[in-house]
Design a protein around this motif. Structure first.
Motif, PDB file in Angstrom:
ATOM      1  N   ASN A 141     -16.258 -40.145 -16.344  1.00  0.00           N
ATOM      2  CA  ASN A 141     -15.149 -41.085 -16.495  1.00  0.00           C
ATOM      3  C   ASN A 141     -14.767 -41.225 -17.970  1.00  0.00           C
ATOM      4  OD1 ASN A 141     -13.336 -43.319 -15.454  1.00  0.00           O
ATOM      5  ND2 ASN A 141     -14.597 -44.478 -16.882  1.00  0.00           N
ATOM      6  N   ALA A 142     -15.783 -41.292 -18.840  1.00  0.00           N
ATOM      7  CA  ALA A 142     -15.532 -41.402 -20.279  1.00  0.00           C
ATOM      8  C   ALA A 142     -14.849 -40.145 -20.814  1.00  0.00           C
ATOM      9  CB  ALA A 142     -16.845 -41.648 -21.014  1.00  0.00           C
ATOM     10  N   TYR A 143     -15.287 -38.986 -20.361  1.00  0.00           N
ATOM     11  CA  TYR A 143     -14.679 -37.731 -20.802  1.00  0.00           C
ATOM     12  C   TYR A 143     -13.227 -37.630 -20.330  1.00  0.00           C
ATOM     13  CZ  TYR A 143     -18.648 -35.297 -22.954  1.00  0.00           C
ATOM     14  OH  TYR A 143     -19.639 -34.895 -23.812  1.00  0.00           O
ATOM     15  N   MET A 193     -15.666 -43.222 -29.702  1.00  0.00           N
ATOM     16  CA  MET A 193     -15.674 -43.990 -28.458  1.00  0.00           C
ATOM     17  C   MET A 193     -17.013 -44.701 -28.346  1.00  0.00           C
ATOM     18  SD  MET A 193     -15.663 -42.661 -24.495  1.00  0.00           S
ATOM     19  CE  MET A 193     -14.038 -41.921 -24.533  1.00  0.00           C
ATOM     20  N   VAL A 194     -16.970 -46.007 -28.171  1.00  0.00           N
ATOM     21  CA  VAL A 194     -18.191 -46.766 -27.936  1.00  0.00           C
ATOM     22  C   VAL A 194     -18.303 -46.997 -26.433  1.00  0.00           C
ATOM     23  CG1 VAL A 194     -19.483 -48.864 -28.446  1.00  0.00           C
ATOM     24  CG2 VAL A 194     -17.975 -47.876 -30.188  1.00  0.00           C
ATOM     25  N   GLU A 239     -18.148 -49.501 -19.800  1.00  0.00           N
ATOM     26  CA  GLU A 239     -17.044 -50.079 -20.575  1.00  0.00           C
ATOM     27  C   GLU A 239     -16.819 -49.275 -21.841  1.00  0.00           C
ATOM     28  OE1 GLU A 239     -15.843 -54.277 -22.814  1.00  0.00           O
ATOM     29  OE2 GLU A 239     -17.645 -54.173 -21.553  1.00  0.00           O
ATOM     30  N   ILE A 240     -15.545 -49.080 -22.191  1.00  0.00           N
ATOM     31  CA  ILE A 240     -15.165 -48.230 -23.315  1.00  0.00           C
ATOM     32  C   ILE A 240     -14.424 -49.034 -24.364  1.00  0.00           C
ATOM     33  CG2 ILE A 240     -13.624 -46.336 -24.017  1.00  0.00           C
ATOM     34  CD1 ILE A 240     -14.260 -45.024 -21.296  1.00  0.00           C
ATOM     35  N   CYS A 241     -14.742 -48.755 -25.635  1.00  0.00           N
ATOM     36  CA  CYS A 241     -14.046 -49.380 -26.758  1.00  0.00           C
ATOM     37  C   CYS A 241     -13.691 -48.276 -27.750  1.00  0.00           C
ATOM     38  CB  CYS A 241     -14.957 -50.428 -27.409  1.00  0.00           C
ATOM     39  SG  CYS A 241     -14.171 -51.381 -28.704  1.00  0.00           S
ATOM     40  N   ASN A 242     -12.484 -48.291 -28.278  1.00  0.00           N
ATOM     41  CA  ASN A 242     -12.029 -47.267 -29.214  1.00  0.00           C
ATOM     42  C   ASN A 242     -12.196 -47.731 -30.658  1.00  0.00           C
ATOM     43  OD1 ASN A 242     -11.013 -45.395 -27.191  1.00  0.00           O
ATOM     44  ND2 ASN A 242      -9.413 -46.909 -26.834  1.00  0.00           N
ATOM     45  N   LYS A 243     -12.915 -46.955 -31.441  1.00  0.00           N
ATOM     46  CA  LYS A 243     -13.175 -47.286 -32.838  1.00  0.00           C
ATOM     47  C   LYS A 243     -13.022 -46.031 -33.691  1.00  0.00           C
ATOM     48  CE  LYS A 243     -14.494 -51.652 -32.339  1.00  0.00           C
ATOM     49  NZ  LYS A 243     -13.896 -52.792 -33.077  1.00  0.00           N
ATOM     50  N   TYR A 244     -13.306 -46.192 -34.989  1.00  0.00           N
ATOM     51  CA  TYR A 244     -13.429 -45.056 -35.890  1.00  0.00           C
ATOM     52  C   TYR A 244     -14.882 -44.946 -36.327  1.00  0.00           C
ATOM     53  CZ  TYR A 244      -8.384 -44.788 -36.006  1.00  0.00           C
ATOM     54  OH  TYR A 244      -7.079 -44.643 -35.636  1.00  0.00           O
ATOM     55  N   ASP A 275     -14.142 -35.530 -32.315  1.00  0.00           N
ATOM     56  CA  ASP A 275     -14.532 -36.928 -32.403  1.00  0.00           C
ATOM     57  C   ASP A 275     -15.885 -37.141 -31.720  1.00  0.00           C
ATOM     58  OD1 ASP A 275     -12.069 -37.638 -33.695  1.00  0.00           O
ATOM     59  OD2 ASP A 275     -11.067 -37.512 -31.755  1.00  0.00           O
ATOM     60  N   CYS A 276     -16.315 -38.407 -31.654  1.00  0.00           N
ATOM     61  CA  CYS A 276     -17.667 -38.632 -31.157  1.00  0.00           C
ATOM     62  C   CYS A 276     -17.750 -39.874 -30.278  1.00  0.00           C
ATOM     63  CB  CYS A 276     -18.648 -38.757 -32.316  1.00  0.00           C
ATOM     64  SG  CYS A 276     -18.462 -40.266 -33.262  1.00  0.00           S
ATOM     65  N   MET A 277     -18.939 -40.069 -29.702  1.00  0.00           N
ATOM     66  CA  MET A 277     -19.248 -41.219 -28.878  1.00  0.00           C
ATOM     67  C   MET A 277     -20.490 -41.908 -29.443  1.00  0.00           C
ATOM     68  SD  MET A 277     -19.302 -39.364 -25.135  1.00  0.00           S
ATOM     69  CE  MET A 277     -18.977 -40.846 -24.178  1.00  0.00           C
ATOM     70  N   LEU A 278     -20.482 -43.240 -29.333  1.00  0.00           N
ATOM     71  CA  LEU A 278     -21.703 -44.018 -29.512  1.00  0.00           C
ATOM     72  C   LEU A 278     -22.030 -44.592 -28.153  1.00  0.00           C
ATOM     73  CD1 LEU A 278     -23.931 -45.585 -31.041  1.00  0.00           C
ATOM     74  CD2 LEU A 278     -22.211 -47.334 -31.534  1.00  0.00           C
ATOM     75  N   ILE A 279     -23.149 -44.175 -27.578  1.00  0.00           N
ATOM     76  CA  ILE A 279     -23.562 -44.657 -26.256  1.00  0.00           C
ATOM     77  C   ILE A 279     -24.711 -45.627 -26.454  1.00  0.00           C
ATOM     78  CG2 ILE A 279     -24.207 -44.000 -23.923  1.00  0.00           C
ATOM     79  CD1 ILE A 279     -23.423 -41.119 -24.579  1.00  0.00           C
ATOM     80  N   GLN A 280     -24.526 -46.855 -25.985  1.00  0.00           N
ATOM     81  CA  GLN A 280     -25.573 -47.866 -26.213  1.00  0.00           C
ATOM     82  C   GLN A 280     -25.713 -48.792 -25.016  1.00  0.00           C
ATOM     83  OE1 GLN A 280     -24.483 -50.273 -29.547  1.00  0.00           O
ATOM     84  NE2 GLN A 280     -22.704 -51.116 -28.543  1.00  0.00           N
TER      85      GLN A 280
END
Length: 340
Positions: free
Chosen positions: A318-320, A29-30, A37-42, A335-340
């Motif tokens: 909210n992200a969780y 999750m980015v 704002e959330i974006c789904n990636k690998y 899985d993981c998150m990239l928080i930027q």
């Protein structure tokens, strides 16, 4: 600020029991730390968010096979000794089970080549033991010990290396820096070829990483201490990147705690080592880290508080909740998150 403020609902079937078949194919999750704002990636997409000159900071600690099983001298009853950290030489602080029978002077036999004697009992009930052995301790430990897994992982590992990062080097942890489990050697090579700097530090992860926050007010919680080392080369890489207005991306909460601890102690990033019990929660002002790669953490844990401090409590929760809805996998092998 209340501990309950960091709770969320997690179905048990979302707790990952094993890693992804391919490490870098975990979901990622980015998360925009300012907007939410959330974006789904690998995870292999992480390279797209790294730019030449940026620094990826990783914890190169290695998990030791910290669980030993033996018996008291002359007794058949099984005794578990869980290594916490090396005090000096052959002396270690440990947890023992059952504890009541492990008085000062008690000897535990693990094999013909390894035994330990209790030489002190600490206020919290932990024991200090002195080992006796012939040979190299780490080699004996590799042969007799068991890799400790978090209590929420019920399945056995197919291979102990599944719970080690591909860049693990310095033995001393009783839990893995799990955000780093997603990297493969090939992905790191591609990241480096893009011009991103790879920098390493060491923080030996302690058992306290699993301990819940029991206090109603989080400011009453006392953090466990962990030993870290930040070498001169890593300090120079980070400082040069800062001068060039490049990003410092911390892989995992252990890298975050080390970097921010050194800055808090020294007023800058420089070569340093010592013990840290830094407690990061909302209101904390980050001085070093610009982006974070992290797994999804336990409800009401110090780790979810730490990542909430990087953005905000509302954005993280909210992200969780979104991750639960989208069936992301949680905790160490998740899985993981990239928080930027």
């Amino acid at each position: 600020m209340k501990t309950e403020d960091f709770d969320y609902y997690l179905p048990e079937d979302l707790i990952a029991q094993h890693p992804s078949d391919k490490r870098d194919e975990a979901r990622m999750m980015v998360l925009d730390k300012k907007t939410g704002e959330i974006c789904n990636k690998y995870f292999y997409d992480v390279i797209d968010y790294l730019n030449p000159g940026d620094v990826l900071v990783m914890n190169d600690t290695r998990v030791i096979p910290a669980r030993l099983f033996g018996h008291r001298d002359g007794k058949d009853e099984s005794i578990e000794v869980f290594l916490l950290h090396n005090i000096e030489g052959k002396k270690w602080e440990v947890l023992v089970r059952p504890g009541k029978k492990m008085k000062i002077g008690t000897e535990v036999i693990f094999s013909d080549e390894l035994s330990a004697k209790v030489i002190d009992i600490k206020e919290d009930g932990n024991r200090v033991v002195e080992f006796s052995y012939a040979g190299i301790f780490n080699e004996i430990l590799d042969k007799l010990g068991n890799v400790p897994l978090p209590p929420y992982i019920k399945e056995k590992l197919k291979d102990p290396e599944e719970y080690q990062t591909v860049y693990s080097k310095n033995p001393g942890s009783v839990a893995a820096p799990t955000a780093g489990l997603h990297f493969t050697k090939d992905l790191l090579k591609k990241i480096e070829e893009k011009g991103v700097k790879l920098a390493f530090l060491t923080l030996n992860v302690g058992l306290g990483t699993f301990r819940p926050v029991n206090e109603e007010d989080i400011t009453d919680h006392k953090m466990h201490s962990e030993f870290y080392t930040l070498n001169k080369e890593t300090a120079e890489i980070i400082n040069q990147a800062k001068k060039n207005n490049k990003k410092i991306i911390a892989v995992g909460t252990t890298s975050i705690r080390t970097l921010e601890s050194v800055y808090k102690k020294c007023g800058e990033i420089r070569e340093d080592s010592g013990w840290t019990d830094i407690f990061i929660y909302p209101g904390f002002e980050y001085k070093v880290v610009d982006s974070v790669i992290t797994n999804f953490h336990l409800p009401k844990s110090t780790l979810i508080m730490l990542v909430a401090a990087f953005t905000s409590k509302d954005i993280i929760l909210n992200a969780y909740n979104y991750a639960v809805k989208e069936k992301y996998r949680f905790f160490s092998f998740g899985d993981c998150m990239l928080i930027q």
